[in-house]
Scaffold this motif. Structure first.
Motif, short mmCIF file in Angstrom:
data_model
loop_
_atom_site.label_atom_id
_atom_site.label_comp_id
_atom_site.label_asym_id
_atom_site.label_seq_id
_atom_site.Cartn_x
_atom_site.Cartn_y
_atom_site.Cartn_z
N GLN A 61 -8.87 32.04 -57.21
CA GLN A 61 -9.80 31.81 -56.19
C GLN A 61 -10.35 30.75 -56.20
O GLN A 61 -11.24 30.33 -57.15
N PHE A 62 -9.78 29.51 -55.93
CA PHE A 62 -10.00 27.88 -56.08
C PHE A 62 -11.66 27.38 -55.31
O PHE A 62 -12.07 28.97 -54.68
N ALA A 63 -12.62 27.19 -55.71
CA ALA A 63 -13.98 27.34 -56.24
C ALA A 63 -14.87 28.35 -55.35
O ALA A 63 -16.14 28.54 -54.79
N THR A 64 -14.53 29.97 -56.20
CA THR A 64 -15.15 30.80 -56.12
C THR A 64 -16.02 31.24 -57.31
O THR A 64 -15.43 31.13 -58.22
N PRO A 65 -17.26 30.32 -56.68
CA PRO A 65 -17.97 31.12 -58.20
C PRO A 65 -18.28 32.09 -59.11
O PRO A 65 -17.75 33.49 -58.29
N GLY A 66 -18.39 32.52 -60.30
CA GLY A 66 -17.38 33.64 -61.09
C GLY A 66 -15.97 34.24 -60.99
O GLY A 66 -15.68 34.77 -62.24
N SER A 67 -15.44 33.43 -60.87
CA SER A 67 -13.75 33.39 -61.06
C SER A 67 -13.39 32.77 -62.73
O SER A 67 -14.73 31.73 -62.86
N LYS A 68 -12.63 33.92 -63.01
CA LYS A 68 -12.33 32.92 -64.47
C LYS A 68 -10.64 32.69 -64.66
O LYS A 68 -10.50 32.74 -63.68
N MET A 69 -10.77 31.60 -65.28
CA MET A 69 -9.89 30.90 -66.07
C MET A 69 -9.59 31.10 -68.01
O MET A 69 -10.79 31.04 -67.65
N THR A 70 -8.27 31.13 -68.11
CA THR A 70 -9.14 30.72 -69.87
C THR A 70 -7.87 28.83 -70.13
O THR A 70 -6.59 29.13 -69.51
N ILE A 71 -8.18 28.29 -71.03
CA ILE A 71 -7.84 27.08 -71.01
C ILE A 71 -7.48 27.94 -73.16
O ILE A 71 -8.18 28.02 -73.77
N THR A 72 -5.91 27.52 -72.51
CA THR A 72 -5.10 27.05 -74.76
C THR A 72 -4.98 25.78 -74.70
O THR A 72 -4.31 25.16 -74.67
N PHE A 73 -5.66 25.63 -76.35
CA PHE A 73 -5.08 24.03 -76.71
C PHE A 73 -3.68 24.20 -77.68
O PHE A 73 -2.89 25.92 -77.92
N GLY A 74 -3.46 23.23 -78.29
CA GLY A 74 -2.43 22.88 -78.57
C GLY A 74 -2.25 23.84 -80.60
O GLY A 74 -1.31 23.87 -80.36
N ASN A 75 -3.33 24.06 -80.73
CA ASN A 75 -3.47 24.66 -81.83
C ASN A 75 -3.62 26.07 -81.70
O ASN A 75 -3.44 26.84 -82.27
N GLY A 76 -3.56 26.63 -80.23
CA GLY A 76 -3.47 28.02 -80.52
C GLY A 76 -5.37 28.41 -80.02
O GLY A 76 -4.94 29.67 -79.34
N LYS A 77 -6.65 27.18 -80.50
CA LYS A 77 -7.63 28.23 -80.17
C LYS A 77 -7.76 28.46 -78.65
O LYS A 77 -6.66 27.91 -77.62
N LYS A 78 -8.50 29.31 -78.08
CA LYS A 78 -8.36 29.80 -76.45
C LYS A 78 -10.49 29.20 -76.74
O LYS A 78 -11.08 29.07 -77.09
N ALA A 79 -10.40 28.50 -74.73
CA ALA A 79 -11.44 28.79 -74.37
C ALA A 79 -11.78 29.89 -73.01
O ALA A 79 -10.87 29.18 -71.70
N GLN A 80 -12.94 31.06 -72.79
CA GLN A 80 -12.61 31.42 -71.41
C GLN A 80 -14.04 30.08 -70.60
O GLN A 80 -14.46 29.94 -70.93
N LEU A 81 -13.27 30.84 -69.15
CA LEU A 81 -13.75 28.93 -68.05
C LEU A 81 -14.15 30.10 -66.99
O LEU A 81 -13.51 31.30 -66.71
N THR A 82 -15.47 29.91 -66.65
CA THR A 82 -16.04 30.65 -65.39
C THR A 82 -16.55 29.16 -64.49
O THR A 82 -16.87 28.53 -64.60
N SER A 83 -15.85 29.61 -63.54
CA SER A 83 -16.14 28.46 -61.84
C SER A 83 -17.51 28.61 -61.55
O SER A 83 -18.11 29.60 -61.94
#
Length: 168
Positions: A61-83
């Protein structure tokens, strides 16, 4: 014109379709590498020593405010992202060109990543994804902001880190 229509109806139909082609192409939906569910290897030394490889959960959902995505870093930690949306502005800290970028609000800073490092000196509030080129290599650029206000471009207050990842 009437004589041409009767003598060359196929030619006129082809010409009309060719003339309308670019109009159709312009209405295609944008798609960017950060929307794909995939892993990105670090390209910059900064990314290598702080985040390592990153994985994105994908977001169609490109550029859709409120759409969600998760980023996972090399050590396994995650962050939830909201556009919060996308823009066409200068987002690369090296190249002054305007590019399309999508701004995401970070639900909670991931804390300590690799080698005791963090994304920012303070809590990361926004991640901005954009595509760029470096010596012919396609890159995913990530700008990190710690300010409470949504960044509008790379020169917005609160910029605290930039990272580059290989797209290839």
């Amino acid at each position: 014109m009437m004589a041409l229509q009767h003598r060359y109806p196929l030619a006129l139909a082809i010409a009309a379709s060719l003339l309308s082609g670019p109009v159709l192409a312009q209405s295609a939906i944008e798609h960017h590498v950060w929307q794909d569910k995939r892993k990105f290897e670090p390209y910059s030394r900064t990314a290598e020593s702080i985040t390592g490889a990153i994985r994105l959960s994908g977001n169609n959902q490109f550029a859709t405010p409120g759409s969600k995505m998760t980023i996972t870093f090399g050590n396994g930690k995650k962050a939830q992202l909201t556009s919060v949306g996308a823009s066409w502005r200068q987002w690369d800290d090296v190249d002054g060109k305007k590019v399309t970028a999508e701004v995401f609000k970070v639900a909670k800073d991931p804390g300590t990543l690799l080698n005791g490092n963090t994304l920012c000196g303070k809590a990361a509030k926004y991640l901005v994804f954009h595509e760029s080129l470096s010596f012919g290599a396609s890159l995913l650029g990530v700008a990190v902001f710690e300010g409470s206000k949504e960044p509008k471009d790379i020169n917005s207050p609160g910029l605290c880190g930039t990272f580059n990842y290989s797209v290839d």
